[in-house]
Design a protein around this motif. Structure first.
Motif, PDB file in Angstrom:
ATOM      1  N   ILE A 163      27.839  61.964  -1.753  1.00 21.60           N
ATOM      2  CA  ILE A 163      27.871  60.739  -2.375  1.00 21.60           C
ATOM      3  C   ILE A 163      26.249  60.553  -2.883  1.00 21.60           C
ATOM      4  N   ILE A 164      26.280  60.420  -4.142  1.00 22.90           N
ATOM      5  CA  ILE A 164      24.799  59.958  -4.780  1.00 22.90           C
ATOM      6  C   ILE A 164      25.209  58.626  -5.355  1.00 22.90           C
ATOM      7  N   SER A 165      24.364  57.583  -5.157  1.00 25.95           N
ATOM      8  CA  SER A 165      24.496  56.231  -5.081  1.00 25.95           C
ATOM      9  C   SER A 165      23.199  55.759  -5.981  1.00 25.95           C
ATOM     10  N   PHE A 166      23.566  54.751  -6.692  1.00 23.45           N
ATOM     11  CA  PHE A 166      22.375  53.890  -7.448  1.00 23.45           C
ATOM     12  C   PHE A 166      23.001  52.635  -7.586  1.00 23.45           C
ATOM     13  N   GLY A 167      22.089  51.575  -7.646  1.00 29.94           N
ATOM     14  CA  GLY A 167      22.479  50.071  -7.638  1.00 29.94           C
ATOM     15  C   GLY A 167      21.593  49.081  -7.077  1.00 29.94           C
ATOM     16  N   ASP A 168      22.265  48.050  -6.761  1.00 33.60           N
ATOM     17  CA  ASP A 168      21.294  46.865  -6.025  1.00 33.60           C
ATOM     18  C   ASP A 168      21.577  46.673  -4.669  1.00 33.60           C
ATOM     19  N   SER A 228      30.569  68.718  -7.211  1.00 31.35           N
ATOM     20  CA  SER A 228      31.432  68.124  -5.811  1.00 31.35           C
ATOM     21  C   SER A 228      30.796  66.730  -5.256  1.00 31.35           C
ATOM     22  N   SER A 229      30.025  66.225  -5.959  1.00 30.75           N
ATOM     23  CA  SER A 229      29.591  64.832  -5.584  1.00 30.75           C
ATOM     24  C   SER A 229      30.148  63.644  -6.368  1.00 30.75           C
ATOM     25  N   LEU A 230      30.324  62.715  -5.649  1.00 27.06           N
ATOM     26  CA  LEU A 230      31.047  61.453  -6.140  1.00 27.06           C
ATOM     27  C   LEU A 230      29.762  60.301  -6.307  1.00 27.06           C
ATOM     28  N   ILE A 231      29.522  60.109  -7.759  1.00 23.15           N
ATOM     29  CA  ILE A 231      28.389  59.399  -8.071  1.00 23.15           C
ATOM     30  C   ILE A 231      28.990  58.028  -8.172  1.00 23.15           C
ATOM     31  N   LEU A 232      28.056  57.141  -7.494  1.00 20.90           N
ATOM     32  CA  LEU A 232      28.378  55.600  -7.219  1.00 20.90           C
ATOM     33  C   LEU A 232      27.648  54.981  -8.298  1.00 20.90           C
ATOM     34  N   MET A 233      27.898  54.332  -9.666  1.00 19.56           N
ATOM     35  CA  MET A 233      26.880  53.711 -10.157  1.00 19.56           C
ATOM     36  C   MET A 233      26.785  52.251 -10.131  1.00 19.56           C
ATOM     37  N   ASN A 273      25.381  59.056 -18.876  1.00 16.57           N
ATOM     38  CA  ASN A 273      25.204  60.107 -19.594  1.00 16.57           C
ATOM     39  C   ASN A 273      24.183  60.938 -19.632  1.00 16.57           C
ATOM     40  N   GLU A 274      23.091  60.482 -18.903  1.00 15.72           N
ATOM     41  CA  GLU A 274      22.025  61.126 -18.246  1.00 15.72           C
ATOM     42  C   GLU A 274      22.487  62.288 -17.378  1.00 15.72           C
ATOM     43  N   LEU A 275      23.570  61.585 -16.314  1.00 16.40           N
ATOM     44  CA  LEU A 275      23.919  62.196 -15.186  1.00 16.40           C
ATOM     45  C   LEU A 275      25.049  63.339 -15.645  1.00 16.40           C
ATOM     46  N   ILE A 276      25.692  63.112 -16.631  1.00 15.05           N
ATOM     47  CA  ILE A 276      26.713  63.932 -17.073  1.00 15.05           C
ATOM     48  C   ILE A 276      25.696  65.101 -17.674  1.00 15.05           C
ATOM     49  N   GLU A 277      24.686  64.997 -18.312  1.00 18.51           N
ATOM     50  CA  GLU A 277      23.907  65.977 -18.929  1.00 18.51           C
ATOM     51  C   GLU A 277      23.322  67.078 -17.601  1.00 18.51           C
ATOM     52  N   LEU A 278      22.943  66.486 -16.464  1.00 18.00           N
ATOM     53  CA  LEU A 278      22.721  67.168 -15.145  1.00 18.00           C
ATOM     54  C   LEU A 278      23.950  68.116 -14.661  1.00 18.00           C
ATOM     55  N   GLY A 279      25.001  67.231 -14.992  1.00 23.53           N
ATOM     56  CA  GLY A 279      26.408  68.151 -14.362  1.00 23.53           C
ATOM     57  C   GLY A 279      27.159  67.131 -13.535  1.00 23.53           C
ATOM     58  N   ALA A 280      27.123  65.967 -13.489  1.00 25.59           N
ATOM     59  CA  ALA A 280      27.965  64.961 -12.949  1.00 25.59           C
ATOM     60  C   ALA A 280      29.338  65.251 -13.184  1.00 25.59           C
ATOM     61  N   MET A 281      30.498  65.294 -12.523  1.00 30.04           N
ATOM     62  CA  MET A 281      31.622  65.457 -13.003  1.00 30.04           C
ATOM     63  C   MET A 281      32.743  64.376 -12.557  1.00 30.04           C
ATOM     64  N   THR A 282      32.154  63.414 -11.531  1.00 28.61           N
ATOM     65  CA  THR A 282      33.031  62.275 -11.210  1.00 28.61           C
ATOM     66  C   THR A 282      32.145  61.087 -10.934  1.00 28.61           C
ATOM     67  N   LEU A 283      32.400  59.985 -11.713  1.00 26.09           N
ATOM     68  CA  LEU A 283      31.599  58.816 -11.572  1.00 26.09           C
ATOM     69  C   LEU A 283      32.411  57.699 -11.324  1.00 26.09           C
ATOM     70  N   MET A 284      32.039  56.951 -10.503  1.00 24.32           N
ATOM     71  CA  MET A 284      32.432  55.460  -9.976  1.00 24.32           C
ATOM     72  C   MET A 284      31.612  54.375 -10.522  1.00 24.32           C
ATOM     73  N   VAL A 285      32.213  53.493 -11.655  1.00 28.72           N
ATOM     74  CA  VAL A 285      31.330  52.423 -12.188  1.00 28.72           C
ATOM     75  C   VAL A 285      31.985  51.231 -11.669  1.00 28.72           C
ATOM     76  N   PRO A 286      31.391  50.515 -10.902  1.00 25.65           N
ATOM     77  CA  PRO A 286      32.091  49.033 -10.534  1.00 25.65           C
ATOM     78  C   PRO A 286      31.278  48.090 -11.488  1.00 25.65           C
TER      79      PRO A 286
END
Length: 398
Positions: free
Chosen positions: A42-47, A180-185, A222-235
């Motif tokens: 899991i790769i996570s960003f946020g507050d 293979s990473s789930l990106i949590l935005m 879009n930056e993460l998609i450019e890097l190769g992200a395939m699955t992003l969860m955006v709350p």
């Protein structure tokens, strides 16, 4: 304030049917690649809703001296039995997602960025308490103060780009990692509004912030998609009109300002819904541009509102639905000058009977149920699934 807000949300009523059509069109056929996928990290960003220790480590390494309230007991009392830098009595949504997927709890970036990549095998968390989507300059130009040294979403993304070569040593390895990473935005964007609402900026001005906040979130995706992200969860944003912090700050003598079912402030919840609708429309647009990816909208708002609408059926005390477990008194047990962790504050005996932990953030019990709504449905669009993880007996289960 409620009566004057009705005209500002005409857009929401006018675009409902159009948006619903877009949502169904875009998300009705999600990519097979990502749904049912074996997430290895899991790769996570946020507050602060996702921060597992970054802000605490940043402040410990600064010359500020006095440690912040969230670094002191009773934070962490329920699960970790000590403060960990999480803004709760226990686990957060990101922790429940990791355990549900059979992954280790996601390590904060700070405190381990110089360690071997083994530390981050289950992923890495860049979320920082107090972080905003927008850069400091946006707020400075408008005379809005940022409490801590602000860490914007762009800065978090920069850390990830700098760290990526240490996580994967070849372009092919990096491709496999991101696939293979789930990106949590996030959640991200809530503080962009909090900081301004608490210096009493008008609803109209706050509404004007929303396109800029959503644009930055879209840019990061879009930056993460450019890097190769395939699955992003955006709350999306939470129902801020139900938080003790806002209920205390914006106490109104007008009964019509409050939802008769929940007691939450209507106009603040409408604002959160406006942000969420704008975000979902943008996510639909990104999904249409990248049909081979999976963009998951995490409906934090309705997952949380379920608890406010029927607290007793979810194990919460109906008498304390809108009060903080940990605080220093007042109608909602929130005092901005004596926050949870300070000498004047006290914690309730049973946090699991409360939705709010400290007036701003949720209890582990509430985060657990919100996570359940995301992982088991119906509060993710499309629904997140995984097929290759066999959960160990000792793993978390609902």
């Amino acid at each position: 304030m409620a009566s004057s807000s009705s005209s500002t949300f005409l857009f929401r009523n006018s675009c409902t049917y159009t948006f619903t059509y877009i949502l169904i069109l875009t998300f009705s056929a999600p990519a097979k690649h990502a749904l049912g996928y074996c997430y290895t990290s899991i790769i996570s960003f946020g507050d602060s809703l996702a921060d597992t220790g970054n802000l605490l480590r940043l402040l410990e390494n600064s010359s500020a001296g006095q440690l912040p309230n969230f670094s002191l007991p009773p934070y962490g009392k329920t699960y970790f039995h000590r403060p960990t830098g999480r803004f709760s009595d226990g686990r957060l949504v990101i922790d429940f997602i990791a355990q549900h997927l059979g992954l280790p709890l996601v390590s904060p970036y700070f405190g381990g960025q110089n360690a071997s990549s083994v530390k981050f095998q289950g992923g890495v968390n860049f979320a920082v308490g107090g972080a905003t989507a927008l850069e400091d300059e946006f707020f400075e130009e408008r005379g809005i103060h940022i409490p801590y040294k602000n860490v914007s979403l762009g800065m978090q993304l920069g850390w990830f780009k700098e760290m990526l070569p240490s996580l994967c040593h070849t372009p092919l390895d990096c491709k496999k990692l991101l696939e293979s990473s789930l990106i949590l935005m996030g959640e991200i964007g809530g503080n962009d509004y909090n900081n301004a609402f608490f210096v009493r900026r008008s609803l109209e001005e706050m509404q004007s912030f929303v396109p800029s906040v959503v644009d930055v979130i879209a840019w990061a995706i879009n930056e993460l998609i450019e890097l190769g992200a395939m699955t992003l969860m955006v709350p999306g944003n939470l129902p801020i009109g139900c938080l003790p912090m806002y209920l205390t700050e914006y106490t109104s003598p007008n009964k019509e300002d409050y939802d008769p079912e929940t007691g939450c402030l209507i106009w603040l919840n409408e604002f959160a819904e406006y942000h969420n609708e704008m975000l979902r429309i943008e996510l639909s647009r990104i999904q249409q541009q990248h049909p081979h990816l999976t963009i998951i909208y995490a409906d934090y708002y309705n997952a949380a509102m379920l608890l406010y609408r029927s607290p007793s059926s979810h194990g919460f005390s109906s008498a304390t639905t809108l009060s903080a477990c940990c605080g220093a008194g007042g109608p909602y047990n929130f005092n901005s000058s004596a926050k949870c962790g300070s000498l004047r504050s006290r914690a309730c005996n049973d946090p699991s009977s409360y939705i709010s932990w400290d007036g701003i953030h949720f209890t582990e019990a509430a985060y657990k149920l919100i996570s359940k709504g995301l992982l088991e449905g119906p509060y993710t669009i499309p629904h997140i699934k995984h097929s290759c993880i066999t959960l160990p007996v000792t793993s978390f289960s609902f």
